[in-house]
Design an enzyme around this catalytic site. Structure first.
Site, PDB file in Angstrom:
ATOM      1  N   SER A   1     -19.670  51.213   3.480  1.00  0.00           N
ATOM      2  CA  SER A   1     -18.928  49.938   3.468  1.00  0.00           C
ATOM      3  C   SER A   1     -17.814  49.766   2.702  1.00  0.00           C
ATOM      4  CB  SER A   1     -20.060  48.954   3.191  1.00  0.00           C
ATOM      5  OG  SER A   1     -19.994  48.635   1.803  1.00  0.00           O
TER       6      SER A   1
ATOM      7  N   SER B   1     -32.241  47.070  14.282  1.00  0.00           N
ATOM      8  CA  SER B   1     -31.423  46.036  14.484  1.00  0.00           C
ATOM      9  C   SER B   1     -30.099  46.227  13.969  1.00  0.00           C
ATOM     10  CB  SER B   1     -31.966  44.857  13.220  1.00  0.00           C
ATOM     11  OG  SER B   1     -31.865  45.481  12.030  1.00  0.00           O
ATOM     12  N   GLY B   2     -29.125  45.211  14.059  1.00  0.00           N
ATOM     13  CA  GLY B   2     -27.753  45.303  13.780  1.00  0.00           C
ATOM     14  C   GLY B   2     -26.808  46.442  13.988  1.00  0.00           C
TER      15      GLY B   2
ATOM     16  N   GLY C   1     -32.423  53.074  11.020  1.00  0.00           N
ATOM     17  CA  GLY C   1     -32.301  51.676  11.066  1.00  0.00           C
ATOM     18  C   GLY C   1     -31.762  51.188  12.201  1.00  0.00           C
TER      19      GLY C   1
ATOM     20  N   TYR D   1     -25.098  48.527  -5.246  1.00  0.00           N
ATOM     21  CA  TYR D   1     -24.979  48.631  -3.893  1.00  0.00           C
ATOM     22  C   TYR D   1     -23.629  49.252  -3.859  1.00  0.00           C
ATOM     23  CZ  TYR D   1     -23.739  47.490   0.770  1.00  0.00           C
ATOM     24  OH  TYR D   1     -23.345  47.296   2.238  1.00  0.00           O
TER      25      TYR D   1
ATOM     26  N   GLY E   1     -27.219  49.622  13.920  1.00  0.00           N
ATOM     27  CA  GLY E   1     -28.144  50.850  14.387  1.00  0.00           C
ATOM     28  C   GLY E   1     -28.602  50.490  15.808  1.00  0.00           C
TER      29      GLY E   1
END
Length: 308
Positions: A148, A23-24, A20, A173, A26
């Protein structure tokens, strides 16, 4: 003194693979490691977005940047990516299991697993176990699995891991994020027992502004969630700040296998990296072992189905 990317030791000669990475968190992790001398493999589901990220990072990179097209929701793609790493480099120093999906309507991976469990956990489980031989014997090799704060609300529903009976996207999630940290701890225990040179650590970003939130809102179509995210927006820190815990776990000399890092302020929502608590379920050796065994079985069944 707050730990920042300036604290990262020289990474020259080291190879890092980041899932990943387009973006973000990563992308920010790739930016930091590349600027400190690491050769970084950007493992992305979309080659186009991976190439766009590579073009953005290239001017500040001190070593090589490569794009690997890898879809964690397709275990054949994961196996192919591991083979590519073997053929291209034959070694690996850092693996950042960073990619993830959050809160979509119920969908299945190519192999028939619930998308969040299949991508966030099983895809990384399969990738890590396939790449470990490339990491063995490397000095200070580390696997960092990104979880998370949702881990604290998660439950591993072993009787319904694929949410076939009932699907709640946030429960699914949270289960996948609990699976991430549970896997990281069990991996460390197994590595240590085998006398491995590889360490396994976990990290979470707190409230970090990435593309996961808008993607989740868009997939739900919920006006309430859209409003909630707008109201919460001032609480979110940047992706660059959110990436610090995983970068600390990956590079800080004092970070140790089995440890878990997150932000140090506002109950783990913001701030610089520090060691943070682990969801109690992940500390249970029986739960850890059961998740490993089930994951091994599911990944093995998918490989057999592919070969049939």
């Amino acid at each position: 003194m707050t730990w920042t990317t300036a604290s990262i030791p020289d990474q020259s000669g080291r190879i890092a693979l980041i899932t990943g990475a387009n973006s973000g968190l990563g992308l920010e992790s790739a930016r930091a490691l590349a600027s400190h001398g690491a050769t970084v493999v950007l493992a992305c589901r979309s080659r186009r977005r991976g190439e766009e990220a590579r073009a953005e990072l290239l001017p500040a990179a001190a070593a090589g940047l490569e794009v690997l097209e890898l879809d964690l929701a397709d275990l054949a793609s994961v196996r192919a990516g591991a083979r590519w790493m073997q053929e291209q480099y034959g070694r690996l120093d850092l693996l950042l299991n960073n990619a993830g999906v959050m809160g979509p309507p119920r969908q299945l991976t190519r192999d028939g697993f619930e998308l969040q469990f299949g991508t966030n956990h099983l895809g990384h489980f399969a990738l890590t176990t396939a790449l470990l031989p490339l990491m063995e014997g490397r000095a200070d090799a580390r696997v960092v699995t990104v979880t998370s704060g949702a881990q604290y609300f998660g439950k591993l529903a072993f009787d319904d891991l694929q949410s076939e009976r009932r699907y709640d996207r946030w429960a699914a999630y949270s289960q996948s994020k609990l699976a991430n940290v549970t896997f990281a701890l069990e991996l460390q225990q197994r590595l240590a027992a085998a006398g491995s040179t590889v360490s396994s650590l976990a990290a979470h970003p707190g409230l970090a502004r990435t593309n996961l939130q808008p993607a989740s809102v868009a997939s739900s179509g919920s006006r309430f969630e859209s409003l909630a995210y707008r109201l919460m927006d001032p609480l979110f820190q940047s992706a660059a700040m959110g990436a610090l815990p995983q970068l600390y776990a990956a590079t800080a000399p004092e970070a140790r296998g089995g440890e878990h890092y997150g932000p140090d302020q506002w109950g783990g929502m913001r701030g610089g990296p520090t060691q943070v608590r682990i969801a109690p379920a992940a500390l249970d050796p029986q739960i850890r072992q059961r998740l490993w065994e089930v994951s091994e079985q599911l990944v093995g069944q998918a490989a057999q189905a592919e070969a049939a």
